[in-house]
Each structure stands twice: as C-alpha cells, then as structure tokens.
Design a protein around this motif. Structure first.
Motif, PDB file in Angstrom:
ATOM      1  N   MET A  89       0.767  -1.167  -0.166  1.00 40.69           N
ATOM      2  CA  MET A  89       0.062   0.271  -0.014  1.00 40.69           C
ATOM      3  C   MET A  89       0.865   1.270   0.157  1.00 40.69           C
ATOM      4  N   TYR A 111      -3.019  -0.397  -3.740  1.00 42.51           N
ATOM      5  CA  TYR A 111      -4.566  -0.198  -3.346  1.00 42.51           C
ATOM      6  C   TYR A 111      -4.456   1.058  -2.461  1.00 42.51           C
ATOM      7  N   GLU A 112      -5.913   1.471  -2.245  1.00 45.11           N
ATOM      8  CA  GLU A 112      -6.160   2.651  -1.517  1.00 45.11           C
ATOM      9  C   GLU A 112      -7.187   2.267  -0.439  1.00 45.11           C
ATOM     10  N   GLU A 120      -5.405   3.247   6.979  1.00 40.27           N
ATOM     11  CA  GLU A 120      -4.062   3.470   6.062  1.00 40.27           C
ATOM     12  C   GLU A 120      -3.023   3.910   7.322  1.00 40.27           C
ATOM     13  N   ALA A 170     -10.869  -1.482   0.875  1.00 34.12           N
ATOM     14  CA  ALA A 170      -9.876  -1.051  -0.175  1.00 34.12           C
ATOM     15  C   ALA A 170     -10.669  -1.154  -1.383  1.00 34.12           C
TER      16      ALA A 170
END
Length: 297
Positions: free
Chosen positions: A72, A78-79, A85, A278
C-alpha cells in the motif's frame, strides 16, 4: 489502475560508486535486540510466550509490513480510508525495522539500484549470505553521487507520519508495557526482543534468497539484478517469496499471481475489499504494456 509512484531522482547519481560503512543507530538497535533475544529467550520460555511470539510476528509482518507498508504505502497498489491506512502503517512500524520514511528510502533506493545496468553488491545481494545479512543489519551505503528520494507530500506533511518517523523505536515500549501487564517478562522478551529479531533477520534473509537467480518466468530488461520465486514459502512469507513476479509487476497488489502461489497478504487485501475498505486495487499491467519484460519460461 493507479500510476506507479516514481520517487527517486537519480540525475548524476551512481548505484555503484560509494562504500559500505557502519550505521551506529542501526547496529545498536538490531544487535541489541538480537543479543537480548539470545540471552533472555531461553530463560523465559513458555508455551504461552512462544504462541504469543508466533501470532504477533506473523500478523504484524502480514498486515503491517507486507499489506500495509510494502503493497500500500510503497507501491500504492490499493487505497483505503486514511485512518485505516495509518493503522496499517503503524502496525508496520511495530515490526521494528524502521519508520515509514525510512522504509520508503530503503526500498526505493534498493529498487532503483537493482534496475540499473550496474549495481553495488550492497543492493544486489551478491555476496555471501552471512556478509549480506551483516551489512543489512549493521551498515549503510554512502554514495559518492547519491540519488534523491522524494517522498509524497501526503506522508511528509502529515504530523502522524512525522511522529512515527522520529519515534518509531519507542513504540516498542508501549507494546512492552501492555505485554508485561498481560504475561510478565516472558511476554516482553518473546513479544519484543525475539519478535523484532526474527522479523528483521527473516526479512533480510528472504530478501537475500529472492534476489539470487532461481525459478521465475520474467526478466526485467536492462536490469542488473533479477529476482527469484521461491516455491513452498508463500504461507511463511505472506506471499513475498514470489519476488520474480513482484519485480515484473510492482503495480499488482497480488504477488502470487500464478496458480498455486499462496499469497496471504493478497487474501487480506481481498478481505478489506470485500468489506468495502480497499479500492483501486492494482493488477498486472496489460500485455501491450510489458515492453520492459522478457518472458523466459
């Protein structure tokens, strides 16, 4: 698919010219952890402490390092929501290798050097195993003409990440207090000293063997260092052992892309996607965009 992040400005830089020197903070941290583990682990062993060590080691590396920091934060494959996060990267910090900026610099400079026509042995892992691991645990490479790593503003300007970078070692203390309250000194020794030692040594060991040629079907053109896939270690390495795939398709959140290649970190990312946590998940780029690759098997 998200655009790859290009952080290294290498104008005038050389991946060969320079020297390996001792890095005192790294040396003290890593050898201190290993020494404490060797001395105190036999004196505090218990089944409960050993199980704690296994669980904390596996899931901090799986969730924090592989899925969080590597796939990440570094590769942007991916976000997710900023709070999630931050949580994943915080767990990655607890692995005990470095802060978020340090991990980005370690990874991106190594990746840049390996993709050049020539590469110093410090980055290519072409010396013997024990020398290579010693270098990675105790030393740094001082460039004669260094590249510049430009970390994204979203990380550099965020006070949370700034704090993590300056205090990453001290977060083991908070975890140690929690472990002591739960299980005493045995949990501290096995949950901190042994876990950090095994995580860091294990990381560089897998890195070493993944960068010495072996099974794999992709060659990156004009790169001095080619990666290997190591069959049978997918579960143990969270899918990171399929490193030939990763060199070929760094934009992919899934590293074990072939049938039968176990990739637990990818399963975790899939689980996040299933929960709606995600998005924009990267896949191997299309055939017409693979001019930099040569299929060798």
């Amino acid at each position: 698919m998200m655009e790859p992040v290009l952080r290294v400005d290498d104008r005038g830089a050389s991946p060969v010219e320079g020297r390996v020197v001792y890095d005192l903070p790294k040396l003290v941290w890593n050898l201190g952890m290993i020494s404490a583990a060797v001395v105190f682990a036999p004196l505090t062993f218990s089944i409960d402490a050993f199980i704690l060590f296994l669980v904390l080691t596996y899931f901090s590396l799986l969730i924090g390092h592989s899925a969080g920091m590597h796939r990440m934060m570094i590769h942007r494959t991916y976000e997710c929501h900023p709070l999630l996060e931050k949580l994943l990267i915080y767990i990655g910090v607890l692995v005990g290798m470095s802060g978020p900026y340090g991990i980005i610099r370690i990874h991106d400079i190594r990746d840049w050097a390996q993709r050049k026509a020539e590469c110093h042995d410090f980055f290519s892992h072409k010396r013997g195993y024990f020398l290579d691991v010693w270098w990675q645990l105790t030393s740094k490479f001082v460039f004669k003409h260094p590249p510049t790593v430009n970390i994204e503003a979203k990380y550099l300007s965020d006070r949370f990440y700034q704090c993590l970078e300056s205090t990453w070692r001290y977060h083991q203390l908070l975890l140690a207090v929690i472990l002591y309250l739960i299980g005493g000194w045995a949990f501290v020794v096995w949950g901190i000293f042994v876990r950090v030692s095994v995580s860091v040594v294990g990381h560089w060991s897998i890195t070493y063997f993944c960068h010495n040629p072996g099974p794999g079907k992709w060659r990156v053109k004009n790169a001095s260092v080619q990666a290997s896939n190591i069959p049978g270690l997918g579960l143990l390495t969270y899918g990171e052992c399929w490193h030939n795939n990763h060199h070929a398709f760094p934009e992919s959140a899934r590293i074990g892309i072939e049938r039968g290649q176990c990739d637990p970190a990818w399963r975790f990312i899939q689980f996040l996607s299933f929960l709606g946590l995600a998005r924009n998940i990267g896949k191997p780029r299309a055939l017409e965009l693979r001019d930099d690759l040569k299929k060798i098997s």
